[in-house]
Scaffold this motif. Structure first.
Motif, short mmCIF file in Angstrom:
data_model
loop_
_atom_site.label_atom_id
_atom_site.label_comp_id
_atom_site.label_asym_id
_atom_site.label_seq_id
_atom_site.Cartn_x
_atom_site.Cartn_y
_atom_site.Cartn_z
N UNK A 196 0.81 -1.22 0.00
CA UNK A 196 0.00 0.00 0.00
C UNK A 196 0.85 1.27 0.00
N UNK A 197 0.29 2.32 -0.59
CA UNK A 197 0.91 3.65 -0.56
C UNK A 197 -0.13 4.66 -0.08
N UNK A 198 0.38 5.74 0.52
CA UNK A 198 -0.51 6.81 0.96
C UNK A 198 0.13 8.15 0.65
N UNK A 199 -0.63 9.21 0.85
CA UNK A 199 -0.23 10.54 0.43
C UNK A 199 1.11 11.01 1.00
N UNK A 200 1.46 10.63 2.20
CA UNK A 200 2.70 11.10 2.82
C UNK A 200 3.93 10.27 2.53
N UNK A 201 3.80 9.25 1.70
CA UNK A 201 4.91 8.34 1.43
C UNK A 201 5.96 8.93 0.50
N UNK A 202 7.17 8.42 0.65
CA UNK A 202 8.25 8.65 -0.31
C UNK A 202 8.43 7.34 -1.07
N UNK A 203 8.28 7.40 -2.37
CA UNK A 203 8.36 6.21 -3.22
C UNK A 203 9.55 6.37 -4.16
N UNK A 204 10.46 5.40 -4.12
CA UNK A 204 11.64 5.42 -4.99
C UNK A 204 11.49 4.34 -6.05
N UNK A 205 11.72 4.72 -7.32
CA UNK A 205 11.68 3.79 -8.44
C UNK A 205 13.07 3.70 -9.03
N UNK A 206 13.54 2.46 -9.22
CA UNK A 206 14.90 2.28 -9.72
C UNK A 206 15.03 0.96 -10.46
N UNK A 207 16.03 0.86 -11.34
CA UNK A 207 16.26 -0.40 -12.04
C UNK A 207 16.91 -1.41 -11.11
#
Length: 83
Positions: free
Chosen positions: A67-78
């Motif tokens: 799950x994700x919510x508005x205050x999250x930090x989401x990192x996308x990487x290879x």
């Protein structure tokens, strides 16, 4: 929500970070990635093969059903290799 892009994802999308309020239907990493693909052709191209995109939420590696919510930090990487 703050989204960070690393390595070739950052190069393809053209930014290192974005901050936004995703729509209510974005409830997990998978729906976030699908929504990000709609933000621009660059996003769509960079995230076209989401099977190779790894994700961390609040600096913890997670699966696409996390799950994700508005205050999250989401990192996308290879994928990362060691050596």
């Amino acid at each position: 929500m703050k989204v960070l892009y690393f390595a070739w994802l950052r190069s393809k999308i053209g930014v290192a970070t974005e901050t936004f309020d995703p729509p209510a239907e974005v409830t997990d990493v998978g729906t976030l990635v699908e929504w990000l693909k709609t933000r621009s052709p660059k996003h769509a191209d960079a995230l076209a093969n989401s099977k190779v995109v790894k994700v961390a939420v609040n600096q913890e590696h997670v699966a696409y059903d996390h799950p994700v919510s508005a205050g999250d930090e989401v990192a996308l990487f290879p994928p990362v290799t060691g050596g």
